[in-house]
Design an enzyme around this catalytic site. Structure first.
Site, PDB file in Angstrom:
ATOM      1  N   ASP A  37      -3.010  10.408   3.745  1.00 11.86           N
ATOM      2  CA  ASP A  37      -4.458   9.339   3.655  1.00 11.86           C
ATOM      3  C   ASP A  37      -4.866  10.856   5.205  1.00 11.86           C
ATOM      4  OD1 ASP A  37      -6.863   8.687   4.453  1.00 11.86           O
ATOM      5  OD2 ASP A  37      -5.858   6.511   5.894  1.00 11.86           O
TER       6      ASP A  37
ATOM      7  N   ASP B 296     -12.421   6.780   3.473  1.00 16.00           N
ATOM      8  CA  ASP B 296     -10.948   5.837   4.596  1.00 16.00           C
ATOM      9  C   ASP B 296     -10.488   4.978   4.290  1.00 16.00           C
ATOM     10  OD1 ASP B 296      -8.999   6.900   6.441  1.00 16.00           O
ATOM     11  OD2 ASP B 296     -10.185   7.207   8.221  1.00 16.00           O
TER      12      ASP B 296
ATOM     13  N   ASP C 235       1.405   6.286   5.631  1.00 17.27           N
ATOM     14  CA  ASP C 235       0.176   5.185   5.149  1.00 17.27           C
ATOM     15  C   ASP C 235       0.813   4.706   3.777  1.00 17.27           C
ATOM     16  OD1 ASP C 235      -1.849   3.779   5.785  1.00 17.27           O
ATOM     17  OD2 ASP C 235      -2.836   5.741   4.654  1.00 17.27           O
TER      18      ASP C 235
ATOM     19  N   LYS D 233       0.946  -0.913  -0.027  1.00 23.63           N
ATOM     20  CA  LYS D 233       0.079  -0.246   0.165  1.00 23.63           C
ATOM     21  C   LYS D 233       0.697   1.053  -0.026  1.00 23.63           C
ATOM     22  CE  LYS D 233      -3.732   2.698   2.709  1.00 23.63           C
ATOM     23  NZ  LYS D 233      -4.183   2.143   4.275  1.00 23.63           N
TER      24      LYS D 233
ATOM     25  N   LYS E  42      -9.972  12.190   8.174  1.00 22.82           N
ATOM     26  CA  LYS E  42      -9.795  11.838   9.893  1.00 22.82           C
ATOM     27  C   LYS E  42      -9.420  13.822  10.523  1.00 22.82           C
ATOM     28  CE  LYS E  42      -6.710   8.877   7.894  1.00 22.82           C
ATOM     29  NZ  LYS E  42      -7.563   7.106   8.928  1.00 22.82           N
TER      30      LYS E  42
ATOM     31  N   ARG F  86      -7.707  -0.579   0.637  1.00 21.87           N
ATOM     32  CA  ARG F  86      -7.849  -1.740  -0.132  1.00 21.87           C
ATOM     33  C   ARG F  86      -8.451  -1.313  -1.275  1.00 21.87           C
ATOM     34  NH1 ARG F  86     -12.717  -1.957   4.471  1.00 21.87           N
ATOM     35  NH2 ARG F  86     -10.125  -1.342   5.559  1.00 21.87           N
TER      36      ARG F  86
ATOM     37  N   GLU G 123      -9.807   3.951   2.157  1.00 25.13           N
ATOM     38  CA  GLU G 123      -8.681   3.758   1.157  1.00 25.13           C
ATOM     39  C   GLU G 123      -8.005   2.535   0.462  1.00 25.13           C
ATOM     40  OE1 GLU G 123      -7.807   5.481   2.915  1.00 25.13           O
ATOM     41  OE2 GLU G 123      -5.382   5.063   2.839  1.00 25.13           O
TER      42      GLU G 123
END
Ligand code: BES
Ligand code: MN
Ligand code: ZN
Length: 514
Positions: A287, A364, A305, A282, A294, A368, A366
């Site tokens: 993020d 959020d 992230d 990933k 968030k 996956r 994101e």
């Protein structure tokens, strides 16, 4: 030091953005059968149940003083014990440092690394500049070499600093270490392999730690290409248009609202003609959460992230640096999850590369979304024997296992077994969580699947499983392990490079069993 020099020369030849990745360490290592004059600190690796240390050339007075100090401190070589004796009688050094290694036969590699890390932290807090390390109290020569190499690796891992954004770096350890061994050749060879591994960890730390803007998708891809290409890795970068052309709508959707659009990085190390092993990481370079913004302090570390993608780049680098006889393809979907008038909206439906339609129940979730297309792409273009993905995927994982373990998910017990073994070997521990039965966990009313569900870590895993289809697959959730705020064990403060050692050793274990 040939190996290290070759590395520095390679890096110097390339004019790199941000002048990153040139040289990670300022320490100097020598491997020799004898120590040298001018040593400040003499370090002995001491096995368990040692009462008296006797080295050739030590006077009776020296031996007696050390024995007395050992008795007074109740030091007997138990694992992780340390005793420092200042101004030891009859020895031409300021400090004698005894490090307990316990039973050499059963000392774990990861513990030896931690002993090395603790040693370097201690040395960094002292005025010692020249350090000499001895292992001759360990009777088994082969074990002495392995342990010494791991201790040296631990010193390296702890001494990395991310300081290229400081005007005046002030904290770089710069000591000289003499590793004294009769089996110098073996030791140097063992160390070189671990040094290549450390270089992979450093690359991952660097990519993880880079601020969101500096480490945007295009910059991440370029950085990876610059560090991997000189090692003989084939690097391909798909820009935003190519991502769209390939139909990777799930990957593309996450960055729609950012000026930094999606990229896909492919790094292929062809060290054998076996079917490839695919590693998918990933690479969400920041993020914000998107419209499901968030709103807590947790956003402050969301430049990390991209740590899963960084781990994949680092592992490919380590395997290439070791010239490992494995065929491994790293695939890193790169995105920036941001807000603007162009951004994906909660409830939007994206179409992934394999045609699956996905309801974005949370912007959020994101990770996956981008991994779905990364996994699909790896499967579709490389027909891999196995796919392993790694991601900072869910807060739920962090809650369940903390930062001591990564969560692993797979229906293949043999993959669980080899990954667990690699975890124990490297100290990057893993713990299995189930993929089901969780009936309906990602069912959607308006699309094929949705990107949320409960329980949270399992929902992420089941979602990814959909895109791996029939290819043997294992998912690693490393949320909460990308960064440490203060130094601990083999980690200096900052990005940990977590996953590099786990993936590198796992790839070799897996390939060896094929
Ligand atoms: N990047 C986060 C996961 C994360 C959280 C990593 C904390 C490191 C520390 C991920 O994209 C995320 O936001 N996950 C959500 C998913 C949820 C909305 C279904 C989460 O876990 O809260
Ligand atoms: Mn998120
Ligand atoms: Zn995320």
């Amino acid at each position: 030091m040939l190996f290290v020099r070759r590395f520095a020369a390679l890096a110097a030849l390339l004019l790199l953005p941000l002048s990153l990745q040139a040289q990670y360490l300022n320490t100097t290592f020598h491997f020799a059968p004898q120590g040298m004059a001018g040593t400040d600190a003499l370090v002995m690796l001491v096995p368990a149940e040692s009462e008296q240390l006797q080295l050739s050339g030590w006077s009776q007075q020296t031996v007696a003083q050390i024995s007395r100090a050992m008795a007074a401190a109740e030091f007997d070589g138990a694992v992780r014990q340390r005793l420092e004796i200042m101004a030891p009688a009859g020895l031409d050094v300021d400090r004698l440092i005894l490090l307990g290694v316990g039973d050499p036969a059963s000392l774990q590699r990861s513990v030896a690394e931690e002993i090395g890390a603790a040693l370097s932290a201690h040395i960094n807090g002292s005025n010692a500049q020249v350090i000499e390390i001895h292992s001759e109290l360990i009777a088994d020569n082969a074990r002495a070499v392995d342990i010494m190499a791991s201790v040296a690796h631990g010193v390296d891992l702890r001494n990395y600093r991310f300081d290229q954004l400081k005007s005046e770096p002030d904290d770089r350890p710069s000591q000289t270490y003499h590793w004294v061994s009769a089996a110098t050749g073996d030791l140097q060879q063992r160390y070189n392999a671990l040094r290549a591994l450390a270089e992979g960890v450093f690359t991952a730390r660097e990519l993880t730690t880079l601020p969101g803007t500096d480490g945007n998708p295009a910059a991440f891809a370029e950085y990876a290409a610059n560090t991997l290409t000189p090692l003989g890795v084939d690097v391909t970068i798909l820009g935003p248009e190519e991502v769209l052309e390939a139909g990777l709508g799930s990957l593309y959707g996450v960055s729609k609202g950012s000026q930094h659009k999606a990229h896909l990085l492919i790094a292929h190390w062809r060290g054998s003609d076996d079917r490839p092993i695919a590693l998918v990481g990933k690479g969400n370079t920041f993020d914000t959460g998107g419209y499901d913004l968030k709103t807590t302090d947790s956003i402050l570390v969301m430049q990390t992230d991209k740590a899963g993608g960084a781990a994949v780049v680092g592992a490919v680098k380590a395997l290439a640096g070791q010239q490992a006889a494995v065929n491994v393809v790293g695939v890193v979907p790169l995105s920036q999850n941001s807000i603007s008038g162009e951004a994906m909206l909660p409830g939007d439906v994206l179409t992934a590369g394999d045609g699956t339609t996905i309801e974005v129940a949370s912007t959020d979730a994101e990770g996956r979304l981008i991994l779905a297309d990364g996994i699909y792409y790896a499967r579709d273009r490389y027909d891999p024997a196995v796919i392993v993905d790694i991601a900072t995927l869910t807060g739920a994982k962090s809650t369940a296992l903390g930062s001591e373990f990564s969560a692993i998910f797979s229906e293949h017990d043999d993959l669980i077994a080899t990954m667990t073994e690699a975890g124990n070997m490297t100290g990057e521990l893993v713990w299995r969580l189930p993929l089901g039965p969780y009936p309906g966990i990602i069912d959607s009313r308006i699309a094929d699947i949705r990107n949320t569900g409960s329980p949270g870590a399992q929902a992420g895993a089941v979602f990814l499983q959909h895109f791996a289809r029939d290819t043997p697959w294992l998912h690693i959730d490393m949320a909460g392990q990308a960064i440490v705020s203060s130094p601990s064990g083999v980690h200096p403060a900052g990005g940990t490079g977590h996953g590099v050692r786990l993936l590198t050793e796992w790839v070799k274990l897996y390939a060896g069993q094929q």
